[in-house]
Design an enzyme around this catalytic site. Structure first.
Site, PDB file in Angstrom:
ATOM      1  N   ASP A 148      -8.433   3.671   1.411  1.00  0.00           N
ATOM      2  CA  ASP A 148      -7.434   4.062   2.402  1.00  0.00           C
ATOM      3  C   ASP A 148      -8.148   4.594   3.645  1.00  0.00           C
ATOM      4  OD1 ASP A 148      -5.370   5.074   3.836  1.00  0.00           O
ATOM      5  OD2 ASP A 148      -4.403   6.064   2.140  1.00  0.00           O
ATOM      6  N   ARG A 151      -3.287  -0.673   5.460  1.00  0.00           N
ATOM      7  CA  ARG A 151      -3.858  -1.782   4.686  1.00  0.00           C
ATOM      8  C   ARG A 151      -2.921  -2.973   4.516  1.00  0.00           C
ATOM      9  NH1 ARG A 151      -5.213   2.051  -0.206  1.00  0.00           N
ATOM     10  NH2 ARG A 151      -3.280   2.925   0.635  1.00  0.00           N
ATOM     11  N   CYS A 172       0.867  -1.189   0.000  1.00  0.00           N
ATOM     12  CA  CYS A 172       0.000   0.000   0.000  1.00  0.00           C
ATOM     13  C   CYS A 172       0.898   1.232   0.000  1.00  0.00           C
ATOM     14  CB  CYS A 172      -0.968  -0.024   1.183  1.00  0.00           C
ATOM     15  SG  CYS A 172      -0.191   0.031   2.809  1.00  0.00           S
TER      16      CYS A 172
HETATM   17  P1  4NP Z   1      -1.769   2.822   4.105  1.00  0.00           P
HETATM   18  O1  4NP Z   1      -2.420   4.192   4.672  1.00  0.00           O
HETATM   19  O2  4NP Z   1      -1.252   3.163   2.722  1.00  0.00           O
HETATM   20  O3  4NP Z   1      -2.921   1.881   4.065  1.00  0.00           O
HETATM   21  O4  4NP Z   1      -0.671   2.437   5.073  1.00  0.00           O
HETATM   22  C1  4NP Z   1      -1.739   5.400   4.708  1.00  0.00           C
HETATM   23  C2  4NP Z   1      -0.826   5.639   5.709  1.00  0.00           C
HETATM   24  C3  4NP Z   1      -0.161   6.848   5.773  1.00  0.00           C
HETATM   25  C4  4NP Z   1      -0.421   7.823   4.827  1.00  0.00           C
HETATM   26  C5  4NP Z   1      -1.322   7.581   3.805  1.00  0.00           C
HETATM   27  C6  4NP Z   1      -1.977   6.364   3.751  1.00  0.00           C
HETATM   28  N1  4NP Z   1       0.237   9.080   4.903  1.00  0.00           N
HETATM   29  O5  4NP Z   1      -0.051   9.966   4.076  1.00  0.00           O
HETATM   30  O6  4NP Z   1       1.113   9.271   5.779  1.00  0.00           O
END
Ligand code: 4NP
Length: 147
Positions: free
Chosen positions: A119, A9, A3
């Site tokens: 997300d 995720r 991800c």
């Molecule tokens: P992930 O969610 O891609 O599912 O781990 C996110 C975690 C952090 C960020 C964006 C999405 N961020 O912008 O820091």
């Protein structure tokens, strides 16, 4: 399992897969990574940890890392959570055989109306539960292919 941040995720998908692999003694290795460098070395997001724990999955041993081109050599299939992850991962492919390894995670789940795992990072608690259900259902489908 890939991800953006590797804190919501994809570590959830890794943790659920590890649980199913251990329960069913499946011959699969799994890991997760993020396309970004935002959270390298961090534990999964607290909200993801708390939600997964409610379902008996412990994500606290996991630490975020960034996806690297070498992952194409180490893994047979690279599951990405959304189209943006897909584009970022494909950029690091060395050849067509690398590119063929990259699949949208939800392409395995014919019951889902979603094509991308949403997300949950900027949303509320309900988003984390919805993501858990979606990711869990899909991990079970993937694991059934190896039973
Ligand atoms: P992930 O969610 O891609 O599912 O781990 C996110 C975690 C952090 C960020 C964006 C999405 N961020 O912008 O820091």
């Amino acid at each position: 399992m890939v991800c953006l941040g590797n804190i919501c995720r994809s570590p959830l998908a890794e943790g659920i897969m590890l649980d199913l692999i251990s329960k069913h003694q499946l011959p699969i290795e799994v890991d997760s990574a993020g396309t970004s460098n935002y959270h390298i070395g961090e534990m999964p997001d607290k909200r993801t940890i708390v939600n997964a724990k409610k379902h008996g999955i412990d994500l606290t041993p996991l630490r975020a890392r960034q996806f690297v081109a070498q992952d194409y050599n180490a893994f047979d299939v690279i599951y990405v959570m959304d189209n943006s992850n897909y584009n970022n991962v494909i950029t690091l492919a060395k050849n067509e055989s690398d590119k063929a390894k990259v699949k949208l995670f939800l392409s395995e789940n014919k019951h889902s109306n979603f094509t991308e795992v949403p997300d949950p990072y900027f949303g509320g608690e309900e988003g984390f539960e919805n993501v858990f259900q979606l990711v869990h259902q899909t991990c079970e489908i993937i694991c059934n292919n190896y039973k």
